[in-house]
Design a protein around this motif. Sequence first.
Motif, short mmCIF file in Angstrom:
data_model
loop_
_atom_site.label_atom_id
_atom_site.label_comp_id
_atom_site.label_asym_id
_atom_site.label_seq_id
_atom_site.Cartn_x
_atom_site.Cartn_y
_atom_site.Cartn_z
N GLU A 165 -7.58 7.74 6.84
CA GLU A 165 -6.78 8.35 5.76
C GLU A 165 -6.38 9.78 6.08
O GLU A 165 -5.56 10.37 5.38
N ASP B 155 1.51 11.60 10.22
CA ASP B 155 2.72 11.12 10.87
C ASP B 155 2.93 11.72 12.26
O ASP B 155 3.18 11.01 13.23
N PHE C 153 -5.50 6.44 -1.83
CA PHE C 153 -6.44 7.49 -2.20
C PHE C 153 -7.26 7.14 -3.45
O PHE C 153 -8.37 7.64 -3.62
N THR D 193 0.84 -1.21 0.00
CA THR D 193 0.00 0.00 0.00
C THR D 193 0.87 1.26 0.00
O THR D 193 1.88 1.34 0.69
N ASN D 194 0.47 2.22 -0.79
CA ASN D 194 1.13 3.53 -0.77
C ASN D 194 0.03 4.59 -0.87
O ASN D 194 -1.16 4.26 -0.96
N LYS D 195 0.46 5.84 -0.88
CA LYS D 195 -0.52 6.94 -0.84
C LYS D 195 -1.44 6.90 -2.06
O LYS D 195 -2.67 7.06 -1.94
N ASP D 196 -0.88 6.65 -3.24
CA ASP D 196 -1.71 6.64 -4.45
C ASP D 196 -2.75 5.54 -4.41
O ASP D 196 -3.91 5.75 -4.76
N PHE E 62 2.29 1.08 5.46
CA PHE E 62 1.74 2.40 5.19
C PHE E 62 0.56 2.69 6.11
O PHE E 62 0.49 3.74 6.75
#
Length: 340
Positions: free
Chosen positions: A316, A320, A53, A47-50, A218
Amino acid sequence: VRGKITGPNGGAPRIGIPRALLGIQYHALWTLFLRGLGCTVVASPATNKDLLFAGVKVSIDDICIPVKAYLGHVLHLKALGVDALMVPRMYAIENSPAPRFTCPKFMGLPDLVRAILKGPPLLLDADVNLRERPLVRSFVEIGGMLGFGRKASTKAFEAAAAAQALFEGLLAAGRGFGPSAAAALGGDTVEPSSTGPEPGDGLLIATVGHPYLIHDDFLSFSLKKRLERLGARVVENFSLPRAVLEEEAARYHELSWSYERELLGAVSHFVSRPDVDGIVFLTSFACGTFAVVSEIIDREVRPGKEKPILYLMVDELSGDAGVQTRLESFYDMLVARRER
Ligand code: SF4
Protein backbone atom coordinates in the motif's frame (compact mmCIF):
# COMPACT_ATOMS: atom_id res chain seq x y z
CA VAL A 1 -29.71 -25.06 7.63
CA ARG A 2 -29.66 -21.85 9.66
CA GLY A 3 -33.10 -20.58 8.69
CA LYS A 4 -34.54 -18.83 5.69
CA ILE A 5 -32.81 -15.58 4.80
CA THR A 6 -34.81 -12.86 3.11
CA GLY A 7 -34.03 -9.38 1.89
CA PRO A 8 -35.77 -6.15 2.82
CA ASN A 9 -39.58 -6.53 3.02
CA GLY A 10 -39.30 -10.27 2.65
CA GLY A 11 -37.86 -10.02 -0.89
CA ALA A 12 -34.89 -11.80 -2.42
CA PRO A 13 -31.85 -11.84 -0.15
CA ARG A 14 -29.00 -9.56 -1.23
CA ILE A 15 -25.71 -11.42 -1.21
CA GLY A 16 -22.41 -9.56 -1.36
CA ILE A 17 -19.47 -10.87 -3.37
CA PRO A 18 -16.18 -9.08 -2.68
CA ARG A 19 -14.52 -8.37 -6.02
CA ALA A 20 -11.16 -9.42 -4.63
CA LEU A 21 -9.06 -12.55 -3.97
CA LEU A 22 -10.83 -15.67 -5.26
CA GLY A 23 -14.02 -13.71 -5.78
CA ILE A 24 -12.37 -12.69 -9.05
CA GLN A 25 -11.54 -16.15 -10.35
CA TYR A 26 -14.83 -17.73 -9.26
CA HIS A 27 -17.09 -14.79 -9.88
CA ALA A 28 -19.04 -16.60 -12.60
CA LEU A 29 -19.65 -19.66 -10.43
CA TRP A 30 -20.61 -17.77 -7.32
CA THR A 31 -22.75 -15.14 -9.07
CA LEU A 32 -24.69 -17.54 -11.25
CA PHE A 33 -25.26 -19.98 -8.40
CA LEU A 34 -26.77 -17.27 -6.21
CA ARG A 35 -28.81 -15.84 -9.06
CA GLY A 36 -30.02 -19.35 -9.87
CA LEU A 37 -31.47 -19.47 -6.35
CA GLY A 38 -33.23 -16.18 -6.93
CA CYS A 39 -30.85 -14.09 -4.80
CA THR A 40 -29.76 -10.59 -5.73
CA VAL A 41 -25.99 -10.41 -6.12
CA VAL A 42 -24.22 -7.26 -5.00
CA ALA A 43 -20.60 -7.14 -6.17
CA SER A 44 -18.26 -4.60 -4.64
CA PRO A 45 -16.75 -2.09 -7.08
CA ALA A 46 -13.25 -2.38 -8.49
CA THR A 47 -10.57 -1.69 -5.85
CA ASN A 48 -9.82 1.98 -5.30
CA LYS A 49 -7.83 3.98 -2.78
CA ASP A 50 -10.70 4.30 -0.29
CA LEU A 51 -11.48 0.57 -0.35
CA LEU A 52 -7.83 -0.37 0.06
CA PHE A 53 -7.19 1.98 2.95
CA ALA A 54 -10.41 0.96 4.72
CA GLY A 55 -8.94 -2.56 4.65
CA VAL A 56 -5.48 -1.39 5.69
CA LYS A 57 -6.99 0.31 8.76
CA VAL A 58 -8.39 -2.94 10.13
CA SER A 59 -5.40 -5.13 9.16
CA ILE A 60 -2.18 -5.97 10.86
CA ASP A 61 0.86 -4.62 9.00
CA ASP A 62 2.37 -7.95 8.06
CA ILE A 63 -0.33 -9.19 5.78
CA CYS A 64 -0.33 -9.06 1.99
CA ILE A 65 -2.01 -6.26 0.08
CA PRO A 66 -4.65 -8.48 -1.64
CA VAL A 67 -5.98 -9.51 1.80
CA LYS A 68 -5.96 -5.90 3.03
CA ALA A 69 -7.88 -4.84 -0.07
CA TYR A 70 -10.27 -7.76 0.39
CA LEU A 71 -11.18 -6.54 3.86
CA GLY A 72 -11.96 -3.12 2.38
CA HIS A 73 -14.35 -4.79 -0.07
CA VAL A 74 -16.00 -6.66 2.80
CA LEU A 75 -16.50 -3.47 4.82
CA HIS A 76 -17.96 -1.76 1.77
CA LEU A 77 -20.51 -4.55 1.28
CA LYS A 78 -21.41 -4.51 4.95
CA ALA A 79 -22.05 -0.77 4.70
CA LEU A 80 -24.37 -1.45 1.76
CA GLY A 81 -26.45 -3.61 4.10
CA VAL A 82 -26.20 -6.94 2.29
CA ASP A 83 -27.93 -9.85 4.00
CA ALA A 84 -25.04 -12.26 3.60
CA LEU A 85 -21.50 -12.39 2.27
CA MET A 86 -20.00 -15.07 0.06
CA VAL A 87 -16.82 -16.04 1.94
CA PRO A 88 -16.26 -19.77 1.34
CA ARG A 89 -13.33 -21.32 3.14
CA MET A 90 -11.15 -22.38 0.20
CA TYR A 91 -8.99 -25.26 1.44
CA ALA A 92 -8.28 -27.37 -1.61
CA ILE A 93 -9.33 -26.65 -5.18
CA GLU A 94 -8.07 -29.94 -6.62
CA ASN A 95 -8.05 -33.56 -5.58
CA SER A 96 -4.54 -34.44 -6.69
CA PRO A 97 -2.64 -37.58 -5.63
CA ALA A 98 -0.12 -35.38 -3.80
CA PRO A 99 -1.72 -33.15 -1.17
CA ARG A 100 -2.22 -29.65 -2.50
CA PHE A 101 -3.97 -26.75 -0.85
CA THR A 102 -4.57 -23.05 -1.27
CA CYS A 103 -2.65 -20.32 0.51
CA PRO A 104 -3.32 -20.47 4.29
CA LYS A 105 -4.78 -16.95 4.08
CA PHE A 106 -7.73 -18.35 2.13
CA MET A 107 -8.31 -21.03 4.75
CA GLY A 108 -8.53 -18.49 7.56
CA LEU A 109 -10.45 -15.85 5.63
CA PRO A 110 -13.91 -16.45 7.18
CA ASP A 111 -12.38 -16.23 10.67
CA LEU A 112 -10.58 -13.02 9.78
CA VAL A 113 -13.75 -11.49 8.33
CA ARG A 114 -15.81 -12.61 11.32
CA ALA A 115 -13.30 -11.07 13.75
CA ILE A 116 -13.41 -7.78 11.91
CA LEU A 117 -17.17 -7.54 11.34
CA LYS A 118 -18.10 -8.67 14.85
CA GLY A 119 -21.71 -9.26 13.77
CA PRO A 120 -23.88 -9.38 10.66
CA PRO A 121 -24.06 -10.01 7.79
CA LEU A 122 -24.25 -13.78 7.74
CA LEU A 123 -21.12 -15.36 6.27
CA LEU A 124 -21.63 -18.08 3.64
CA ASP A 125 -18.47 -19.82 4.76
CA ALA A 126 -18.86 -23.46 3.72
CA ASP A 127 -15.61 -25.37 3.30
CA VAL A 128 -14.44 -25.94 -0.26
CA ASN A 129 -12.18 -28.94 0.06
CA LEU A 130 -12.09 -31.07 -3.05
CA ARG A 131 -9.86 -33.56 -1.25
CA GLU A 132 -12.76 -34.43 1.02
CA ARG A 133 -15.97 -33.76 -0.88
CA PRO A 134 -17.19 -32.75 -4.33
CA LEU A 135 -17.79 -29.08 -4.95
CA VAL A 136 -21.54 -29.50 -5.26
CA ARG A 137 -21.77 -30.44 -1.59
CA SER A 138 -20.19 -27.15 -0.55
CA PHE A 139 -22.77 -25.31 -2.61
CA VAL A 140 -25.64 -27.36 -1.21
CA GLU A 141 -24.36 -26.29 2.21
CA ILE A 142 -24.31 -22.65 1.13
CA GLY A 143 -27.82 -22.99 -0.29
CA GLY A 144 -28.87 -24.52 3.03
CA MET A 145 -27.52 -21.51 4.93
CA LEU A 146 -29.86 -19.38 2.82
CA GLY A 147 -32.79 -21.69 3.42
CA PHE A 148 -32.80 -23.54 0.09
CA GLY A 149 -33.10 -27.29 -0.21
CA ARG A 150 -30.68 -29.76 -1.80
CA LYS A 151 -32.60 -30.00 -5.07
CA ALA A 152 -32.76 -26.26 -5.76
CA SER A 153 -29.12 -25.77 -4.75
CA THR A 154 -27.92 -28.64 -6.91
CA LYS A 155 -29.79 -27.32 -9.94
CA ALA A 156 -28.41 -23.79 -9.44
CA PHE A 157 -24.92 -25.20 -8.92
CA GLU A 158 -25.00 -27.27 -12.09
CA ALA A 159 -25.92 -24.31 -14.28
CA ALA A 160 -23.30 -22.09 -12.60
CA ALA A 161 -20.62 -24.78 -12.81
CA ALA A 162 -21.26 -25.15 -16.55
CA ALA A 163 -20.69 -21.40 -17.00
CA GLN A 164 -17.53 -21.53 -14.88
CA ALA A 165 -16.28 -24.48 -16.96
CA LEU A 166 -16.89 -22.48 -20.12
CA PHE A 167 -14.93 -19.60 -18.66
CA GLU A 168 -12.05 -21.88 -17.65
CA GLY A 169 -12.13 -23.66 -21.01
CA LEU A 170 -11.69 -20.36 -22.78
CA LEU A 171 -8.83 -19.52 -20.44
CA ALA A 172 -7.16 -22.84 -21.17
CA ALA A 173 -7.64 -22.25 -24.88
CA GLY A 174 -5.38 -19.26 -24.59
CA ARG A 175 -7.94 -16.59 -23.80
CA GLY A 176 -7.26 -14.85 -20.54
CA PHE A 177 -9.26 -12.51 -18.33
CA GLY A 178 -8.43 -9.78 -20.81
CA PRO A 179 -9.12 -6.09 -20.96
CA SER A 180 -12.85 -6.67 -20.57
CA ALA A 181 -12.30 -8.41 -17.25
CA ALA A 182 -14.52 -5.86 -15.56
CA ALA A 183 -17.47 -6.89 -17.70
CA ALA A 184 -16.68 -10.58 -17.41
CA LEU A 185 -16.28 -10.34 -13.68
CA GLY A 186 -19.38 -8.26 -13.27
CA GLY A 187 -21.27 -11.46 -13.84
CA ASP A 188 -23.20 -10.15 -16.83
CA THR A 189 -21.06 -12.20 -19.11
CA VAL A 190 -18.60 -14.91 -18.25
CA GLU A 191 -16.79 -14.91 -21.55
CA PRO A 192 -13.18 -13.84 -21.15
CA SER A 193 -11.65 -11.85 -23.95
CA SER A 194 -8.42 -12.57 -25.73
CA THR A 195 -5.19 -11.60 -24.05
CA GLY A 196 -2.95 -12.93 -26.76
CA PRO A 197 -0.17 -10.51 -27.64
CA GLU A 198 -0.66 -8.35 -30.71
CA PRO A 199 1.37 -9.63 -33.64
CA GLY A 200 4.46 -7.56 -34.30
CA ASP A 201 8.15 -7.40 -33.60
CA GLY A 202 8.02 -5.28 -30.42
CA LEU A 203 9.38 -6.77 -27.22
CA LEU A 204 7.25 -9.59 -25.84
CA ILE A 205 6.98 -9.48 -22.04
CA ALA A 206 5.30 -12.24 -20.05
CA THR A 207 3.47 -11.21 -16.90
CA VAL A 208 3.04 -13.76 -14.10
CA GLY A 209 1.00 -13.37 -10.94
CA HIS A 210 -2.22 -14.20 -9.14
CA PRO A 211 -5.37 -13.07 -10.95
CA TYR A 212 -6.50 -11.08 -7.91
CA LEU A 213 -3.34 -9.00 -8.17
CA ILE A 214 -2.71 -8.78 -11.91
CA HIS A 215 -6.37 -8.24 -12.80
CA ASP A 216 -6.95 -5.67 -10.15
CA ASP A 217 -6.05 -2.48 -12.00
CA PHE A 218 -5.51 -0.52 -8.81
CA LEU A 219 -3.32 -3.05 -6.99
CA SER A 220 -1.31 -3.91 -10.10
CA PHE A 221 -0.79 -0.28 -11.08
CA SER A 222 -2.36 -1.25 -14.42
CA LEU A 223 0.67 -3.38 -15.17
CA LYS A 224 -0.37 -4.57 -18.60
CA LYS A 225 -1.38 -1.12 -19.82
CA ARG A 226 1.88 0.36 -18.54
CA LEU A 227 3.96 -2.23 -20.38
CA GLU A 228 1.94 -1.66 -23.54
CA ARG A 229 2.41 2.09 -23.26
CA LEU A 230 6.16 1.48 -23.17
CA GLY A 231 5.81 -0.38 -26.46
CA ALA A 232 5.79 -3.99 -25.27
CA ARG A 233 3.43 -6.75 -26.28
CA VAL A 234 2.21 -8.73 -23.28
CA VAL A 235 1.41 -12.40 -22.75
CA GLU A 236 -0.16 -13.45 -19.43
CA ASN A 237 0.18 -16.63 -17.40
CA PHE A 238 -3.63 -17.04 -17.52
CA SER A 239 -3.42 -17.80 -21.22
CA LEU A 240 -1.37 -20.98 -20.65
CA PRO A 241 -3.25 -24.29 -20.71
CA ARG A 242 -3.40 -26.12 -17.38
CA ALA A 243 -1.65 -29.15 -18.89
CA VAL A 244 1.37 -27.02 -19.80
CA LEU A 245 1.56 -25.54 -16.29
CA GLU A 246 1.31 -29.00 -14.72
CA GLU A 247 3.99 -30.48 -16.94
CA GLU A 248 6.37 -27.60 -16.27
CA ALA A 249 5.79 -27.50 -12.50
CA ALA A 250 6.36 -31.25 -12.22
CA ARG A 251 10.07 -30.69 -13.01
CA TYR A 252 10.76 -28.98 -9.72
CA HIS A 253 10.29 -29.41 -6.00
CA GLU A 254 6.76 -30.55 -5.23
CA LEU A 255 4.84 -27.48 -4.10
CA SER A 256 1.77 -28.12 -2.00
CA TRP A 257 0.06 -24.84 -2.96
CA SER A 258 -2.08 -25.21 -6.07
CA TYR A 259 -1.88 -21.61 -7.25
CA GLU A 260 1.85 -21.36 -6.65
CA ARG A 261 2.42 -24.47 -8.77
CA GLU A 262 0.68 -22.64 -11.59
CA LEU A 263 2.93 -19.60 -11.22
CA LEU A 264 6.05 -21.77 -11.07
CA GLY A 265 4.89 -23.67 -14.16
CA ALA A 266 4.26 -20.41 -16.00
CA VAL A 267 7.73 -19.02 -15.24
CA SER A 268 9.32 -22.31 -16.25
CA HIS A 269 7.43 -22.19 -19.55
CA PHE A 270 8.24 -18.56 -20.31
CA VAL A 271 11.97 -18.81 -19.51
CA SER A 272 12.33 -21.39 -22.28
CA ARG A 273 10.29 -19.57 -24.89
CA PRO A 274 12.55 -17.90 -27.45
CA ASP A 275 9.89 -15.34 -28.41
CA VAL A 276 9.61 -14.03 -24.83
CA ASP A 277 12.12 -11.24 -24.10
CA GLY A 278 11.56 -10.99 -20.36
CA ILE A 279 9.22 -11.80 -17.48
CA VAL A 280 7.58 -9.51 -14.93
CA PHE A 281 6.51 -11.45 -11.84
CA LEU A 282 4.05 -9.31 -9.90
CA THR A 283 3.85 -10.09 -6.21
CA SER A 284 2.90 -8.56 -2.92
CA PHE A 285 4.97 -7.60 0.09
CA ALA A 286 4.40 -10.17 2.88
CA CYS A 287 3.28 -12.89 0.48
CA GLY A 288 4.55 -15.96 2.31
CA THR A 289 4.20 -18.32 -0.63
CA PHE A 290 6.22 -16.01 -2.92
CA ALA A 291 9.19 -16.31 -0.57
CA VAL A 292 9.30 -20.03 -1.35
CA VAL A 293 8.39 -19.87 -5.04
CA SER A 294 10.99 -17.22 -5.81
CA GLU A 295 13.68 -19.39 -4.19
CA ILE A 296 12.72 -22.33 -6.40
CA ILE A 297 12.73 -20.09 -9.45
CA ASP A 298 16.17 -18.68 -8.62
CA ARG A 299 17.73 -22.02 -7.65
CA GLU A 300 16.05 -24.46 -10.02
CA VAL A 301 14.37 -22.67 -12.91
CA ARG A 302 16.69 -19.83 -13.87
CA PRO A 303 20.15 -21.44 -13.84
CA GLY A 304 21.33 -21.95 -17.41
CA LYS A 305 18.60 -19.72 -18.82
CA GLU A 306 19.30 -16.16 -19.80
CA LYS A 307 15.85 -14.77 -19.43
CA PRO A 308 15.61 -11.58 -17.37
CA ILE A 309 12.96 -11.64 -14.64
CA LEU A 310 11.73 -8.60 -12.77
CA TYR A 311 10.14 -9.34 -9.39
CA LEU A 312 7.82 -6.41 -8.91
CA MET A 313 6.64 -6.30 -5.31
CA VAL A 314 3.80 -3.97 -4.34
CA ASP A 315 2.20 -2.89 -1.11
CA GLU A 316 0.00 0.00 0.00
CA LEU A 317 3.02 2.29 0.19
CA SER A 318 4.12 1.66 -3.39
CA GLY A 319 3.84 4.68 -5.63
CA ASP A 320 3.17 5.27 -9.28
CA ALA A 321 6.60 6.77 -9.94
CA GLY A 322 8.48 3.89 -8.31
CA VAL A 323 6.61 1.26 -10.29
CA GLN A 324 6.97 3.20 -13.53
CA THR A 325 10.72 3.67 -13.03
CA ARG A 326 11.28 -0.02 -12.42
CA LEU A 327 9.28 -1.00 -15.48
CA GLU A 328 11.02 1.55 -17.68
CA SER A 329 14.47 0.39 -16.53
CA PHE A 330 13.52 -3.23 -17.17
CA TYR A 331 12.13 -2.40 -20.59
CA ASP A 332 15.21 -0.38 -21.57
CA MET A 333 17.46 -3.22 -20.44
CA LEU A 334 15.48 -5.67 -22.61
CA VAL A 335 15.76 -3.33 -25.62
CA ALA A 336 19.53 -3.07 -25.10
CA ARG A 337 19.82 -6.86 -24.87
CA ARG A 338 17.91 -7.36 -28.05
CA GLU A 339 20.03 -4.81 -29.92
CA ARG A 340 23.18 -6.56 -28.70
S1 SF4 B 1 -0.70 -16.25 -1.96
FE1 SF4 B 1 0.39 -14.48 -1.15
S2 SF4 B 1 -0.69 -12.71 -2.00
FE2 SF4 B 1 -2.06 -14.48 -2.17
S3 SF4 B 1 -3.31 -14.43 -0.34
FE3 SF4 B 1 -1.59 -15.79 0.07
S4 SF4 B 1 -0.03 -14.48 1.06
FE4 SF4 B 1 -1.55 -13.13 0.04
